[in-house]
Design an enzyme around this catalytic site. Structure first.
Site, PDB file in Angstrom:
ATOM      1  N   HIS A 141     -89.508 -65.765 -34.425  1.00 51.90           N
ATOM      2  CA  HIS A 141     -89.182 -64.537 -34.118  1.00 51.90           C
ATOM      3  C   HIS A 141     -90.413 -63.829 -33.639  1.00 51.90           C
ATOM      4  O   HIS A 141     -91.668 -63.945 -34.385  1.00 51.90           O
ATOM      5  CB  HIS A 141     -88.231 -63.761 -34.960  1.00 51.90           C
ATOM      6  CG  HIS A 141     -87.063 -64.216 -35.395  1.00 51.90           C
ATOM      7  ND1 HIS A 141     -86.078 -64.516 -34.453  1.00 51.90           N
ATOM      8  CD2 HIS A 141     -86.532 -64.431 -36.456  1.00 51.90           C
ATOM      9  CE1 HIS A 141     -84.795 -64.833 -34.880  1.00 51.90           C
ATOM     10  NE2 HIS A 141     -85.159 -64.787 -36.185  1.00 51.90           N
ATOM     11  N   GLU A 143     -85.711 -62.050 -43.884  1.00 58.94           N
ATOM     12  CA  GLU A 143     -86.987 -63.053 -43.532  1.00 58.94           C
ATOM     13  C   GLU A 143     -88.240 -62.179 -43.781  1.00 58.94           C
ATOM     14  O   GLU A 143     -88.244 -61.142 -44.144  1.00 58.94           O
ATOM     15  CB  GLU A 143     -86.863 -63.651 -42.240  1.00 58.94           C
ATOM     16  CG  GLU A 143     -86.932 -62.626 -41.176  1.00 58.94           C
ATOM     17  CD  GLU A 143     -86.775 -63.253 -39.820  1.00 58.94           C
ATOM     18  OE1 GLU A 143     -87.322 -62.635 -38.692  1.00 58.94           O
ATOM     19  OE2 GLU A 143     -85.853 -64.325 -39.526  1.00 58.94           O
TER      20      GLU A 143
END
Length: 687
Positions: free
Chosen positions: A278, A235
Site C-alpha cells: 500500500h 496494518e
C-alpha cells in the site's frame, strides 16, 4: 479510462517568514478554479459529516470518470446488486452511458441528479481535481479509489475538508463503502464475496492521510442498529490502530452491552524500511510497530486473529456467546464459513492524537522508505546552503545532536515538525527506543506559528535560552518548511547541534514523494538530483511489471508467496510464521491479478534459490479464481516448474478455479482452507 478526465494543475501554499502571520490564502497559479481561498469562519465542522457514511437503499450515487473501464465494471455490478446509480460525470461531455445520463460537471450533476454520494474512478494524477470538484459541489459522500495520489495533494485537500461541513471523504486508495443491509455500494470490496454478511463495510483505505479514519468509522458503527459485531482490520503505518484501541477501551467501559470487536493487524513480519504494498503501509518516523498495535488492541479487550480466514468463526463464537473481546489472540481457529450476519469489516487508516503526542523512534532505517526519492547528505547541504545563511557541516563530536524534521502527521492529516532532544541512543543501536519524538502538526496553508516554534524550542531543551538560539531555530524551520513545500517533501530529516549561540545542521537526509514522478509532474531539480539505492534485480523487475516484490531475509526462508492484495500478502507472511514456516518474500500482484501477472510473479519468485515451494493465496473480488488458475497452469507449463505449488483460492469463481487446478493433472496442491494449505506449504518447504 479517458486520459482527458480531470487534468489537474498542482497547487502549492506560499511559505512566508515565521516572524509574520502566515498567509491563509492558497496560491493556485496554473488553475482558474479556486477553493477555500480565504480563512473563513467555520460553520460546523468536518466531524458533522460522519452521518453521511450511513448509506442505504435510497442513497443516490454518481460516478466520476463514468465511462472508464473500471467505473463501468463497478457500475454494472452495483446496479445488479441494487445500488441506486443515477448517472455520472465526464468533464465537458453529455450523453448517456449504461442507459444513465452523463453530465459535464459535478455541479451540474448535483443540480439535475441530486446525488448523495460520488465514486471517483480516475487515475491518480486526475483524482485531486476530481475530489476538489466534488467538495466544491458539496457532494455529501466522496469515495476515492485511486492509489499513489501525491501526498501534498492530499494534505491540501484535507486543509479544505477541515474548513467545511458538507462533504465527507472515504479514501483514497480505498475499496469503497458498502451497506449490505441497505443494498448500496460505492466501489467494490472483496469482502462482499466472502460470505461474511456485512451490515456496513467502510474501506478506510491504505493512503498516508485518508479522509476517514478508524475512530471515525467506529463511532458510526457503534450507533448502527444493524451492526451487532465489528471486525477491525489494520496494518503497519500510522497511529490509527492505537487510537482505535483507546476508543474501544473507553467504549467497553461505558457501554452496558458493547458489540464484540475482532481485530487483525498485518505486518508483524514487515521488512524494515520498505513499503509493504500500500501507498501508506510503512512505519514512518516515530510510529509504532505492528506488535505494538496488537498489544494495544489486546489490552483494550479486542480478540486478535492473524488471518482473515479466522474472522468469521471467531465473530460467530462471540455473537453466540454474547461476549465482547477477551484481549486474546487466536492462532488456531479453522477457516471461517462466514455465515454470521451483521458485521462491519473496514480497512486500515490513521487515527487522531493530540497535536503534541509523544512518540518513540524505532529502527533508525524504518523511515527510509522506497516511496521516496532521496538526496544524500552533501546534496541536502547544497540545497540548504543555496537558500542563504544556513550553517551546515559534518559533526565535530561536540554538542548534543538533536532531531529536527519536517514530515507528515498522519493522525492530524497535516504536515508537522518532528523533534527529539537527543538522538545519541537511537544512533547507537537500531533496537533502542529511548529517544522520544514529538510531533507538532501545522495547517498546510498557514505553516507553523510562533507558539509552535516556542514550544518545540522548549522541548528540544536548547541550552541557550536567549533569543539568538530561538531565532536561529526559526530560520532553520523556515528553510526546511519552504523546501518541504517547493519540492513536495515527504520527510526532511536533519540533526542539529548548538554552536556559539547558533544552531548548525550536522546531518541531513531528504525524502521527496515518488508519487509525483509516477504521475508525470516531478518537482523542479529533484529528478536530476535523485540518488537511487542499490536494489535487488528481482525487485526492480517486479516494479516495472506493476508487482510489489520484497525479498525477505534468512537462509531458512524457503516458502515463496504469491498473493493478491498488500494486506493479505502481509497476513500470509505473518500466518506462515505463526505456523512455524518462513516466507522468502512478500509479493502482491495487485487487486486485479491476471494470468500474465501470475506467470511473471512465478518467474520473479523462482529467481530466489532458497525457494522450495510456492504458496499461492488468492482471496478474490475483482480477481477471478478461474483466471488465476489458468495463470498458474500456464506458468507451470511454460516455466517448467520443478518446485511444488500449493494453491488456495477463495472468492469470485473459486469453485471453477479449484476444479481447473484439480483437472490439470499437474503436481499442484489445491485447497480452500487456509490453514490446511499453509500446513502443506510448510511441510513441502522442509523436504
Amino acid at each position: 479510462m479517458a486520459t482527458s478526465m480531470y487534468q489537474h494543475a498542482r497547487h502549492y501554499s506560499p511559505v512566508h517568514s515565521l516572524r509574520s502571520q502566515w498567509a491563509c490564502r492558497l496560491q493556485m497559479p496554473t488553475s482558474s478554479r479556486r477553493f477555500f481561498t480565504t480563512c473563513q469562519p467555520l460553520h460546523g465542522s468536518y466531524a458533522d459529516t460522519l452521518p453521511f457514511l450511513r448509506i442505504n437503499s435510497n442513497t443516490r450515487v454518481i460516478f466520476q470518470g463514468f465511462t472508464g473501464k473500471q467505473a463501468t465494471a463497478n457500475a454494472k455490478d452495483s446496479l445488479a446488486w441494487g445500488t441506486k446509480i443515477v448517472g455520472g460525470v465526464i468533464p465537458g461531455r453529455t450523453g448517456e452511458h449504461l442507459g444513465l445520463p452523463v453530465l459535464p460537471s459535478v455541479r451540474q450533476a448535483m443540480e439535475h441528479l441530486k446525488p448523495d454520494a460520488t465514486g471517483i474512478y480516475v487515475a491518480a494524477h486526475q483524482a485531486p481535481g476530481a475530489i476538489e470538484e466534488a467538495i466544491e459541489a458539496e457532494v455529501p459522500l466522496i469515495v476515492a479509489v485511486a492509489e499513489h495520489i501525491p501526498v501534498h495533494d492530499m494534505l491540501r485537500i484535507h486543509s479544505m475538508l477541515k474548513t467545511q461541513s458538507k462533504s465527507r471523504l472515504v479514501g483514497p486508495n480505498s475499496p469503497g463503502i458498502i451497506s449490505a443491509v441497505g443494498k448500496c455500494r460505492v466501489a467494490v470490496a472483496s469482502t462482499t464475496r466472502a460470505g461474511l454478511g456485512q451490515s456496513l463495510c467502510i474501506g478506510v483505505g491504505g493512503d498516508m492521510v485518508p479522509g476517514t479514519d478508524m475512530v471515525e468509522a467506529l463511532s458510526v458503527l457503534e450507533k448502527d442498529p444493524d451492526t451487532e459485531a465489528i471486525a477491525l482490520i489494520g496494518e503497519i503505518g500510522g497511529m490509527g490502530e492505537l487510537e482505535a484501541a483507546a476508543w474501544i477501551k473507553e467504549y467497553y467501559s461505558r457501554s452496558k452491552s458493547p458489540k464484540p470487536i475482532i481485530g487483525l493487524i498485518a505486518g508483524v513480519n514487515e521488512a524494515p524500511g520498505r513499503i509493504m504494498g500500500h501507498a501508506g503501509a510503512f512505519t514512518f518516523l516515530g510510529e509504532p510497530t505492528a506488535k505494538a498495535k496488537i498489544a494495544a488492541l489486546e489490552e483494550a479487550g479486542v480478540t486478535l486473529v492473524n488471518h482473515p480466514a479466522k474472522i468469521g468463526d471467531t465473530l460467530k463464537t462471540k455473537l453466540r456467546e454474547g461476549t465482547t473481546g477477551s484481549g486474546t489472540t487466536s492462532r488456531s481457529q479453522p477457516f471461517a464459513t462466514g455465515m454470521q450476519r451483521r458485521q462491519l469489516h473496514f480497512m486500515r487508516g490513521p487515527g487522531r492524537r493530540s497535536p503534541a503526542a509523544s512518540l518513540s523512534v524505532h529502527n533508525k532505517q524504518q523511515y527510509q522508505q522506497r516511496r521516496s526519492i532521496y538526496l544524500d547528505v552533501n546534496q541536502c547541504f547544497d540545497e540548504l546552503r543555496a537558500r542563504g545563511g544556513i550553517n551546515c557541516g559534518p559533526y565535530s563530536g561536540h554538542g548534543t545532536r538533536r532531531l529536527l524534521a519536517v514530515g507528515i502527521d498522519r493522525s492530524a492529516r497535516s504536515p508537522a515538525i518532528l523533534v527529539a532532544p537527543s538522538i545519541e541512543d537511537w544512533m547507537e543501536g537500531a533496537q533502542r527506543t529511548s529517544a522520544p519524538v514529538k510531533s507538532f502538526p501545522f495547517d498546510y496553508r498557514r505553516g507553523p506559528d510562533e507558539l509552535a516554534i516556542e514550544r518545540l524550542a522548549s522541548y528540544l531543551q536548547l541550552s541557550n535560552k536567549g533569543d539568538s538560539a530561538v531565532d536561529s531555530l526559526r530560520r532553520l524551520i523556515e528553510t526546511l518548511t519552504t523546501l518541504f513545500y517547493e519540492k513536495e517533501g515527504l520527510l526532511l530529516t536533519t540533526h542539529i547541534v548548538e554552536r556559539l549561540r547558533e544552531i548548525k545542521f550536522v546531518h541531513a537526509r531528504f525524502a521527496f514523494d515518488q508519487a509525483t514522478f509516477r504521475n508525470g509532474t516531478p518537482p523542479d531539480k529533484i529528478k536530476a538530483m535523485y540518488v537511487r539505492a542499490t536494489d535487488e534485480p528481482a525487485e526492480v523487475k517486479a516494479e516495472r511489471s506493476g508487482i510489489v516484490y520484497i525479498k525477505l531475509p534468512g537462509e531458512d526462508a524457503t516458502i515463496g508467496t504469491l498473493v493478491n492484495g498488500a494486506g493479505l500478502a502481509m497476513n500470509t507472511v505473518d500466518a506462515l510464521a505463526d505456523a512455524g514456516g518462513k516466507a522468502a518474500n512478500f509479493l502482491d500482484t495487485g487487486g486485479k491479478a491476471t494470468s500474465e501477472t501470475v506467470k511473471e510473479s512465478f518467474m520473479i519468485i523462482l529467481q530466489d534459490p532458497r525457494v522450495r515451494v510456492v504458496f499461492v493465496n488468492i482471496f478474490g473480488g475483482l480477481t477471478r479464481g478461474d483466471m488465476i488458475a489458468h495463470g498458474i497452469i500456464m506458468a507451470f507449463k511454460e516455466l517448467s516448474l520443478t518446485v511444488p505449488v500449493v494453491v488456495r483460492i477463495r472468492g469470485t469463481n473459486e469453485t471453477e478455479g479449484q476444479k481447473i487446478i484439480a483437472d490439470s493433472q499437474l503436481p499442484l496442491y489445491a485447497f480452500d482452507d487456509f490453514e490446511v494449505a499453509a500446513a502443506k506449504a510448510i511441510e513441502l518447504s522442509r523436504k
